[in-house]
Write a protein that holds these residues in place. Sequence first.
Motif, PDB file in Angstrom:
ATOM      1  N   LYS A  51       0.825  -1.149  -0.032  1.00 17.81           N
ATOM      2  CA  LYS A  51      -0.079  -0.057  -0.076  1.00 17.81           C
ATOM      3  C   LYS A  51       0.825   1.331   0.035  1.00 17.81           C
ATOM      4  O   LYS A  51       0.421   2.261  -0.826  1.00 17.81           O
ATOM      5  N   LEU A  52       2.006   1.439   0.817  1.00 15.04           N
ATOM      6  CA  LEU A  52       2.738   2.363   0.734  1.00 15.04           C
ATOM      7  C   LEU A  52       3.314   2.633  -0.433  1.00 15.04           C
ATOM      8  O   LEU A  52       3.448   3.850  -0.794  1.00 15.04           O
ATOM      9  N   LEU A  53       4.065   1.558  -1.144  1.00 15.56           N
ATOM     10  CA  LEU A  53       4.512   1.889  -2.522  1.00 15.56           C
ATOM     11  C   LEU A  53       3.500   2.500  -3.448  1.00 15.56           C
ATOM     12  O   LEU A  53       3.925   3.267  -4.480  1.00 15.56           O
ATOM     13  N   ILE A  54       2.370   1.846  -3.537  1.00 14.95           N
ATOM     14  CA  ILE A  54       1.242   2.573  -4.350  1.00 14.95           C
ATOM     15  C   ILE A  54       0.945   3.981  -3.945  1.00 14.95           C
ATOM     16  O   ILE A  54       0.866   4.750  -4.886  1.00 14.95           O
ATOM     17  N   GLN A  55       1.000   4.103  -2.689  1.00 18.06           N
ATOM     18  CA  GLN A  55       0.667   5.424  -2.135  1.00 18.06           C
ATOM     19  C   GLN A  55       1.862   6.680  -2.748  1.00 18.06           C
ATOM     20  O   GLN A  55       1.464   7.520  -3.266  1.00 18.06           O
ATOM     21  N   VAL A  56       3.022   6.313  -2.885  1.00 13.11           N
ATOM     22  CA  VAL A  56       4.098   7.137  -3.309  1.00 13.11           C
ATOM     23  C   VAL A  56       4.155   7.232  -4.864  1.00 13.11           C
ATOM     24  O   VAL A  56       5.063   8.014  -5.288  1.00 13.11           O
ATOM     25  N   GLY A  57       3.361   6.440  -5.633  1.00  8.76           N
ATOM     26  CA  GLY A  57       3.188   6.477  -6.875  1.00  8.76           C
ATOM     27  C   GLY A  57       4.133   5.514  -7.548  1.00  8.76           C
ATOM     28  O   GLY A  57       4.360   5.511  -8.717  1.00  8.76           O
ATOM     29  N   HIS A  58       4.682   4.640  -6.777  1.00  4.76           N
ATOM     30  CA  HIS A  58       5.663   3.453  -7.550  1.00  4.76           C
ATOM     31  C   HIS A  58       4.613   2.344  -8.244  1.00  4.76           C
ATOM     32  O   HIS A  58       4.379   1.600  -7.487  1.00  4.76           O
ATOM     33  N   GLU A  59       4.817   2.398  -9.663  1.00  3.66           N
ATOM     34  CA  GLU A  59       4.221   1.149 -10.226  1.00  3.66           C
ATOM     35  C   GLU A  59       5.063   0.658 -11.144  1.00  3.66           C
ATOM     36  O   GLU A  59       5.289   0.904 -12.346  1.00  3.66           O
ATOM     37  N   PRO A  60       5.863  -0.502 -10.550  1.00  3.16           N
ATOM     38  CA  PRO A  60       7.044  -0.954 -11.792  1.00  3.16           C
ATOM     39  C   PRO A  60       6.312  -1.955 -12.466  1.00  3.16           C
ATOM     40  O   PRO A  60       7.131  -2.074 -13.597  1.00  3.16           O
ATOM     41  N   LEU A  61       5.088  -2.137 -12.469  1.00  8.12           N
ATOM     42  CA  LEU A  61       4.641  -3.205 -13.446  1.00  8.12           C
ATOM     43  C   LEU A  61       3.794  -2.625 -14.539  1.00  8.12           C
ATOM     44  O   LEU A  61       2.722  -1.476 -14.004  1.00  8.12           O
ATOM     45  N   PHE A 284      -7.373   9.249  -2.702  1.00  3.15           N
ATOM     46  CA  PHE A 284      -7.427   7.942  -2.405  1.00  3.15           C
ATOM     47  C   PHE A 284      -6.669   6.581  -2.872  1.00  3.15           C
ATOM     48  O   PHE A 284      -7.093   5.638  -3.057  1.00  3.15           O
ATOM     49  N   ARG A 285      -5.486   7.449  -3.242  1.00  2.00           N
ATOM     50  CA  ARG A 285      -4.600   6.463  -3.856  1.00  2.00           C
ATOM     51  C   ARG A 285      -3.903   5.533  -3.085  1.00  2.00           C
ATOM     52  O   ARG A 285      -3.483   5.757  -2.017  1.00  2.00           O
ATOM     53  N   GLY A 286      -4.155   4.187  -3.493  1.00  2.00           N
ATOM     54  CA  GLY A 286      -3.571   3.258  -2.228  1.00  2.00           C
ATOM     55  C   GLY A 286      -4.587   2.688  -1.641  1.00  2.00           C
ATOM     56  O   GLY A 286      -4.344   1.802  -0.615  1.00  2.00           O
ATOM     57  N   SER A 287      -5.728   3.208  -1.679  1.00  2.00           N
ATOM     58  CA  SER A 287      -6.881   2.598  -0.627  1.00  2.00           C
ATOM     59  C   SER A 287      -7.357   1.196  -1.193  1.00  2.00           C
ATOM     60  O   SER A 287      -8.312   0.620  -0.393  1.00  2.00           O
ATOM     61  N   SER A 288      -7.204   0.977  -2.330  1.00  2.00           N
ATOM     62  CA  SER A 288      -7.590  -0.407  -2.845  1.00  2.00           C
ATOM     63  C   SER A 288      -6.601  -1.174  -3.336  1.00  2.00           C
ATOM     64  O   SER A 288      -5.671  -0.770  -3.892  1.00  2.00           O
ATOM     65  N   PHE A 290      -7.087  -4.106  -5.218  1.00  2.00           N
ATOM     66  CA  PHE A 290      -7.600  -4.757  -6.472  1.00  2.00           C
ATOM     67  C   PHE A 290      -8.431  -4.031  -7.128  1.00  2.00           C
ATOM     68  O   PHE A 290      -8.835  -2.961  -6.847  1.00  2.00           O
ATOM     69  N   PHE A 291      -8.329  -4.389  -8.515  1.00  2.00           N
ATOM     70  CA  PHE A 291      -9.140  -3.564  -9.641  1.00  2.00           C
ATOM     71  C   PHE A 291      -8.990  -2.112  -9.516  1.00  2.00           C
ATOM     72  O   PHE A 291      -9.678  -1.331  -9.336  1.00  2.00           O
ATOM     73  N   ARG A 292      -7.660  -1.824  -9.686  1.00  2.00           N
ATOM     74  CA  ARG A 292      -7.119  -0.513  -9.634  1.00  2.00           C
ATOM     75  C   ARG A 292      -6.990  -0.118 -10.853  1.00  2.00           C
ATOM     76  O   ARG A 292      -6.234  -0.415 -11.738  1.00  2.00           O
ATOM     77  N   ARG A 293      -7.853   0.758 -11.231  1.00  2.00           N
ATOM     78  CA  ARG A 293      -7.951   1.297 -12.690  1.00  2.00           C
ATOM     79  C   ARG A 293      -6.788   2.601 -12.658  1.00  2.00           C
ATOM     80  O   ARG A 293      -6.449   3.444 -12.069  1.00  2.00           O
ATOM     81  N   VAL A 294      -6.154   2.618 -14.031  1.00  2.00           N
ATOM     82  CA  VAL A 294      -5.181   3.839 -14.341  1.00  2.00           C
ATOM     83  C   VAL A 294      -6.009   4.931 -14.210  1.00  2.00           C
ATOM     84  O   VAL A 294      -7.203   5.020 -14.732  1.00  2.00           O
ATOM     85  N   PRO A 295      -5.449   5.973 -13.556  1.00  2.00           N
ATOM     86  CA  PRO A 295      -6.051   7.318 -13.482  1.00  2.00           C
ATOM     87  C   PRO A 295      -6.471   7.903 -14.853  1.00  2.00           C
ATOM     88  O   PRO A 295      -5.396   7.697 -15.755  1.00  2.00           O
ATOM     89  N   MET A 296      -7.377   8.630 -15.140  1.00  2.00           N
ATOM     90  CA  MET A 296      -7.919   8.956 -16.447  1.00  2.00           C
ATOM     91  C   MET A 296      -6.672  10.065 -16.890  1.00  2.00           C
ATOM     92  O   MET A 296      -6.629  10.196 -18.118  1.00  2.00           O
ATOM     93  N   ALA A 297      -5.922  10.997 -15.893  1.00  2.00           N
ATOM     94  CA  ALA A 297      -5.052  11.704 -16.287  1.00  2.00           C
ATOM     95  C   ALA A 297      -3.730  11.201 -16.854  1.00  2.00           C
ATOM     96  O   ALA A 297      -3.079  11.797 -17.733  1.00  2.00           O
ATOM     97  N   ALA A 298      -3.508  10.011 -16.549  1.00  2.00           N
ATOM     98  CA  ALA A 298      -2.456   9.123 -17.026  1.00  2.00           C
ATOM     99  C   ALA A 298      -2.829   8.462 -18.369  1.00  2.00           C
ATOM    100  O   ALA A 298      -1.832   7.788 -19.118  1.00  2.00           O
ATOM    101  N   VAL A 299      -3.873   8.424 -18.956  1.00  2.00           N
ATOM    102  CA  VAL A 299      -4.242   7.802 -20.077  1.00  2.00           C
ATOM    103  C   VAL A 299      -3.807   8.600 -21.245  1.00  2.00           C
ATOM    104  O   VAL A 299      -5.078   9.783 -21.306  1.00  2.00           O
ATOM    105  N   SER A 300      -3.285   8.197 -22.124  1.00  2.00           N
ATOM    106  CA  SER A 300      -3.038   9.258 -23.004  1.00  2.00           C
ATOM    107  C   SER A 300      -3.916   8.912 -24.420  1.00  2.00           C
ATOM    108  O   SER A 300      -4.118   9.893 -25.292  1.00  2.00           O
TER     109      SER A 300
END
Length: 304
Positions: A51-61, A284-288, A290-300
């Motif tokens: 959860k912490l790694l997701i909170q800081v925005g680290h998405e290695p996969l 609410f980043r990191g609150s879930s 499973f079923f984590r959708r890519v934020p709309m701002a990150a979808v080009s």
Amino acid sequence: MAAARNPEEAGRGAEPRPARDGTPVSVDMDTAIVLLGAGVTAITHPLLYVKLLIQVGHEPLPPTVGTTLFGRKVLYLPGFFSYAQHIVKVDGKLGLFRGLSPRIVSSAISTIVRSKVKQVKKKKRRSKDLHFPLIVHGSFELSFQTLLISVRCMAQFVGREAKYGGLFSSIVKIFQEEGLGGFFVGLVPHVLGEVIFLWCCNLLAHFINTYAVDDNFSQAPAVRSYTKFVMGIAVSVLTYPFMLVADLMAVNSCGLAAGLPPYSPHFISWIHCWSHLSQQAQLFRGSSFFFRRVPMAAVSMPVE
């Protein structure tokens, strides 16, 4: 084996009867509670680590294409198990427990303080013991500081640093680089989140137990015993942004990659951090897990 205390004596806050060897039963109980808390902390640590790694925005996969119930294609970020497997691949199975030692210390301090507070309430000595508030305050600060060290230890996974290791060496490192103020980074949102959580949880539980649960209902005592637990789950969702901001402030600009661009801008205050997350719709980043959708701002581009 010592006999159990009489319920009437417990209600009057009587002193625990000593065992045959002269040791109070409450000491054994406190030790058991601390050990149980340490075990629960160890078991749940991988969850909090991910959860912490997701909170800081680290998405290695990379995200994968999925389908909603309505047949619409969306991008999903990896869930807990995929993320945990990645950590094991990089650091081994023991890597899932990075930063565990400071968390166990923090959990033990919190458990002991809560136990002592309950004992003082029963014995009604709070007003007589002038040192008690100071002890509680100092214990809370120590608990928060060890939690801060745990957060930084876990955040080192992002940049593969080894800046924070043992508990005492980390304390020295923070004091040398940031002074006393470094031990209180993120304290304000953390305290606000805890206070709001406790206040809302107790208030809602009181109203439900008083006005919603009928005394004529045969299962009323059982329902009331679970009300605060259920309210705690609901209220924790509302206070989650405070915990997120506290964790991000604990890492921000401390010399770790997780607290520096591109993962995080430099925040002047926790309000600045809150405002930034709000603008990015990331409170609410990191609150879930499973079923984590890519934020709309990150979808080009659309996936359909």
